[in-house]
Design an enzyme around this catalytic site. Structure first.
Site, PDB file in Angstrom:
ATOM      1  N   GLU A 197       0.656  -1.097  -0.052  1.00  0.00           N
ATOM      2  CA  GLU A 197      -0.122   0.079   0.033  1.00  0.00           C
ATOM      3  C   GLU A 197       0.926   1.286   0.021  1.00  0.00           C
ATOM      4  OE1 GLU A 197      -3.234  -2.153   2.743  1.00  0.00           O
ATOM      5  OE2 GLU A 197      -2.561  -0.068   3.525  1.00  0.00           O
ATOM      6  N   CYS A 201       3.122   8.061   1.602  1.00  0.00           N
ATOM      7  CA  CYS A 201       3.545   7.274   2.655  1.00  0.00           C
ATOM      8  C   CYS A 201       3.846   5.888   1.942  1.00  0.00           C
ATOM      9  CB  CYS A 201       2.385   7.130   3.752  1.00  0.00           C
ATOM     10  SG  CYS A 201       2.563   5.724   4.941  1.00  0.00           S
ATOM     11  N   CYS A 207       5.099  -7.913   7.583  1.00  0.00           N
ATOM     12  CA  CYS A 207       5.954  -7.374   8.847  1.00  0.00           C
ATOM     13  C   CYS A 207       6.444  -8.503   9.821  1.00  0.00           C
ATOM     14  CB  CYS A 207       5.284  -6.045   9.514  1.00  0.00           C
ATOM     15  SG  CYS A 207       6.607  -5.401  10.614  1.00  0.00           S
ATOM     16  N   CYS A 256       3.060  -5.760  16.179  1.00  0.00           N
ATOM     17  CA  CYS A 256       2.632  -4.803  17.294  1.00  0.00           C
ATOM     18  C   CYS A 256       1.143  -4.980  17.316  1.00  0.00           C
ATOM     19  CB  CYS A 256       3.226  -3.345  16.485  1.00  0.00           C
ATOM     20  SG  CYS A 256       4.595  -3.095  16.499  1.00  0.00           S
ATOM     21  N   CYS A 303      -1.509  -2.932  15.248  1.00  0.00           N
ATOM     22  CA  CYS A 303      -1.215  -2.779  13.793  1.00  0.00           C
ATOM     23  C   CYS A 303      -1.787  -3.958  12.829  1.00  0.00           C
ATOM     24  CB  CYS A 303       0.159  -2.537  13.732  1.00  0.00           C
ATOM     25  SG  CYS A 303       0.759  -2.379  11.952  1.00  0.00           S
ATOM     26  N   CYS A 322      -3.226   1.171   8.164  1.00  0.00           N
ATOM     27  CA  CYS A 322      -2.094   0.599   7.379  1.00  0.00           C
ATOM     28  C   CYS A 322      -2.361  -0.893   7.148  1.00  0.00           C
ATOM     29  CB  CYS A 322      -0.796   1.047   7.918  1.00  0.00           C
ATOM     30  SG  CYS A 322       0.483  -0.219   7.430  1.00  0.00           S
TER      31      CYS A 322
HETATM   32  N1  SAH Z   1       7.142  -0.296  10.852  1.00  0.00           N
HETATM   33  C1  SAH Z   1       7.449   0.998  11.232  1.00  0.00           C
HETATM   34  C2  SAH Z   1       6.835   2.050   9.947  1.00  0.00           C
HETATM   35  C3  SAH Z   1       5.512   1.398   9.442  1.00  0.00           C
HETATM   36  S1  SAH Z   1       4.128   1.542  10.719  1.00  0.00           S
HETATM   37  C4  SAH Z   1       6.827   1.457  12.614  1.00  0.00           C
HETATM   38  O1  SAH Z   1       6.393   0.714  13.228  1.00  0.00           O
HETATM   39  O2  SAH Z   1       7.401   2.599  12.813  1.00  0.00           O
HETATM   40  C5  SAH Z   1       3.894   3.189  10.848  1.00  0.00           C
HETATM   41  C6  SAH Z   1       3.068   3.767  11.911  1.00  0.00           C
HETATM   42  O3  SAH Z   1       1.689   3.251  11.632  1.00  0.00           O
HETATM   43  C7  SAH Z   1       3.196   3.163  13.341  1.00  0.00           C
HETATM   44  O4  SAH Z   1       3.990   4.336  14.065  1.00  0.00           O
HETATM   45  C8  SAH Z   1       1.854   3.343  13.869  1.00  0.00           C
HETATM   46  O5  SAH Z   1       1.622   4.433  14.827  1.00  0.00           O
HETATM   47  C9  SAH Z   1       0.840   3.532  12.911  1.00  0.00           C
HETATM   48  N2  SAH Z   1      -0.173   2.366  12.994  1.00  0.00           N
HETATM   49  C10 SAH Z   1      -0.195   1.011  12.859  1.00  0.00           C
HETATM   50  N3  SAH Z   1      -1.404   0.789  12.988  1.00  0.00           N
HETATM   51  C11 SAH Z   1      -2.431   1.679  13.285  1.00  0.00           C
HETATM   52  C12 SAH Z   1      -3.652   2.107  13.561  1.00  0.00           C
HETATM   53  N4  SAH Z   1      -4.464   0.865  13.877  1.00  0.00           N
HETATM   54  N5  SAH Z   1      -4.104   3.252  13.774  1.00  0.00           N
HETATM   55  C13 SAH Z   1      -3.390   4.252  13.558  1.00  0.00           C
HETATM   56  N6  SAH Z   1      -1.963   4.049  13.521  1.00  0.00           N
HETATM   57  C14 SAH Z   1      -1.351   2.866  13.219  1.00  0.00           C
HETATM   58 FE1  SF4 Z   2       5.317  -3.874  11.830  1.00  0.00          FE
HETATM   59 FE2  SF4 Z   2       3.170  -2.381  12.030  1.00  0.00          FE
HETATM   60 FE3  SF4 Z   2       4.612  -2.720  14.067  1.00  0.00          FE
HETATM   61 FE4  SF4 Z   2       5.026  -1.165  12.309  1.00  0.00          FE
HETATM   62  S1  SF4 Z   2       3.800  -0.837  13.629  1.00  0.00           S
HETATM   63  S2  SF4 Z   2       6.747  -2.591  12.959  1.00  0.00           S
HETATM   64  S3  SF4 Z   2       4.419  -2.277  10.351  1.00  0.00           S
HETATM   65  S4  SF4 Z   2       3.775  -4.307  13.130  1.00  0.00           S
END
Ligand code: SAH
Ligand code: SF4
Length: 407
Positions: free
Chosen positions: A133, A148, A155, A159, A162, A386
């Site tokens: 994406e 972005c 991944c 997290c 996420c 995302c």
């Molecule tokens: N892996 C890297 C970059 C991609 S994720 C990282 O973790 O920094 C980038 C951002 O997407 C993360 O900081 C997180 O804050 C955001 N993100 C992921 N899931 C989300 C969600 N459900 N709602 C809002 N932000 C989200």
């Molecule tokens: Fe991976 Fe999502 Fe965690 Fe970023 S926030 S490191 S994309 S699992």
């Protein structure tokens, strides 16, 4: 206590060589998820994603002079040309020869959606059918905006908040695929040739904040960013690029030294207990080490602050006490805090913080002297969380979305 005078020096040398070993381990693991060769089914090589040196070598292989590389570079990255026949400074017979051996590729657009607020989101499909994406977020007040970009399909980290984290890592994206997302987005806004210097650009910044952990795909990300920053092409300054990491400490040092781009840290919690749960990578690189790496990040200054991303989860990490602890943690760092309202997805177990708690939290951070914008949710109507677009597309086509075989 009886430590020899050089113990400190020895400790820091040991730490440095441990860091080196850890970096080598991370890069070796990353290589296991390498992208396929950037070639078409009929064997033509994609010129996008090659460094200047590799481009010259590719031309030498077909018996062409290296100076052609400079010419091609201009057509590919300054003019945005994808068809050799439009490269008017190149003689027709050579145009034809180039087309026999090479292509100037773009990812295919699997879906494109534009939100009511003008946010645009693409699902790009690569040659092997994998998808990632990309989102364009225009600035409402000015003619500029952020793209972005994704760095991986899926991944390895998971997290808890996420959606991408629920998808197993399929593979890393290659330089052509990373730069290609930006170039394909530029195509859609007809923003070629690349605007020079301070000329306003619609697509004016890159944030590596899409799917994947960019520092677990460092080599490909670095190659792509060097192309984007090259002055005779897209020419985006390193000040206009922000790499977001969940905290891969050993690679942060290298990123600062070699690329000097802006850094964003996905912090999300102020205690190791909670961060261990929300961002499991914290078990490997705890908060103290992460903040220490931020303190030594070479590209950070008052003019170029480190962004701390903090996703606001109702009743989990959004108390006033946590806001105060956050301020103490980043005290003295050139930093700003980006408060991100949680974007729920089907099956997620958290709720977004209430507007009142968001505001209270933001005020505490602001009063301590840190800018603390609340990132307004954009593109809610087009599944902006995302990783969701990829899942939705696959679900509609009847493809399983969970653990997938490694390509
Ligand atoms: N892996 C890297 C970059 C991609 S994720 C990282 O973790 O920094 C980038 C951002 O997407 C993360 O900081 C997180 O804050 C955001 N993100 C992921 N899931 C989300 C969600 N459900 N709602 C809002 N932000 C989200
Ligand atoms: Fe991976 Fe999502 Fe965690 Fe970023 S926030 S490191 S994309 S699992």
């Amino acid at each position: 206590m009886g430590r020899p005078a050089d113990a400190g020096v020895r400790d820091s040398r040991e730490a440095a060589s441990l860091g080196e070993a850890e970096r080598a381990r991370i890069l070796a693991k990353s290589a296991l998820f390498a992208p396929p060769a950037a070639r078409t089914a009929d064997g033509r090589r994609d010129l996008v994603g090659l460094s200047r040196e590799e481009l010259a070598a590719a031309l030498a292989e077909i018996g062409e002079k290296p100076f052609r590389a400079k010419q091609l570079w201009h057509w590919i990255y300054h003019q945005g040309a994808t068809d050799f026949a439009t490269m008017t400074s190149i003689a027709r017979p050579l145009q034809a020869r180039l087309a026999e051996h090479f292509i100037v590729g773009r990812p295919e657009i699997a879906t494109e959606q534009t939100s009511r607020d003008e946010t645009r989101k693409w699902l790009f499909r690569f040659r092997d059918g994998q998808e990632a994406e990309t989102v364009y977020i225009p600035d409402r007040r000015e003619d500029r905006g952020a793209v972005c970009i994704s760095s991986q399909v899926g991944c390895t980290l998971s997290c808890r908040f996420c959606h991408t984290g629920t998808q197993a890592l399929v593979r890393n994206l290659g330089p052509a695929e990373i730069v290609g997302q930006f170039m394909a987005a530029r195509d859609r806004y007809s923003e070629w040739p690349s605007p020079k210097g301070e000329t306003p650009r619609l697509l004016s910044t890159i944030v590596l904040m899409g799917m994947g952990e960019p520092l677990y795909n460092y080599d490909n990300v670095a190659r792509a960013m060097r192309i984007v920053m090259d002055n005779e092409g897209i020419a985006l300054s390193r000040r206009r690029i922000t790499l977001s990491t969940s905290g891969v400490v050993p690679m942060m040092d290298r990123c600062g030294e070699e690329l000097g781009v802006n850094l964003a840290i996905s912090l999300h919690a102020v205690t190791d207990d909670l961060r261990d749960e929300l961002v499991p990578l914290n078990r490997k690189y705890p908060i103290r080490e992460l903040i220490a790496a931020c303190r030594r990040y070479p590209a950070a200054s008052n003019a170029r602050r480190i962004t701390f991303e903090y996703i606001m989860l109702d009743g989990i990490n959004d108390s006033e006490a946590e806001a105060r602890a956050l301020v103490r943690l980043i005290a003295g760092l050139p930093a700003k805090v980006n408060l991100i309202p949680f974007n729920p997805w089907p099956g997620s177990s958290y709720k977004p913080s209430t507007p009142r708690n968001l505001e209270k939290f933001a005020n505490i951070v602001m009063e301590a002297g840190f800018s603390s914008p609340i990132r307004t949710p954009r593109g809610r109507d087009i599944l902006a969380a995302c990783g969701q677009l990829r899942t939705e597309g696959r679900r509609q086509r009847g493809i399983p979305v969970g653990a997938e075989p490694v390509a």
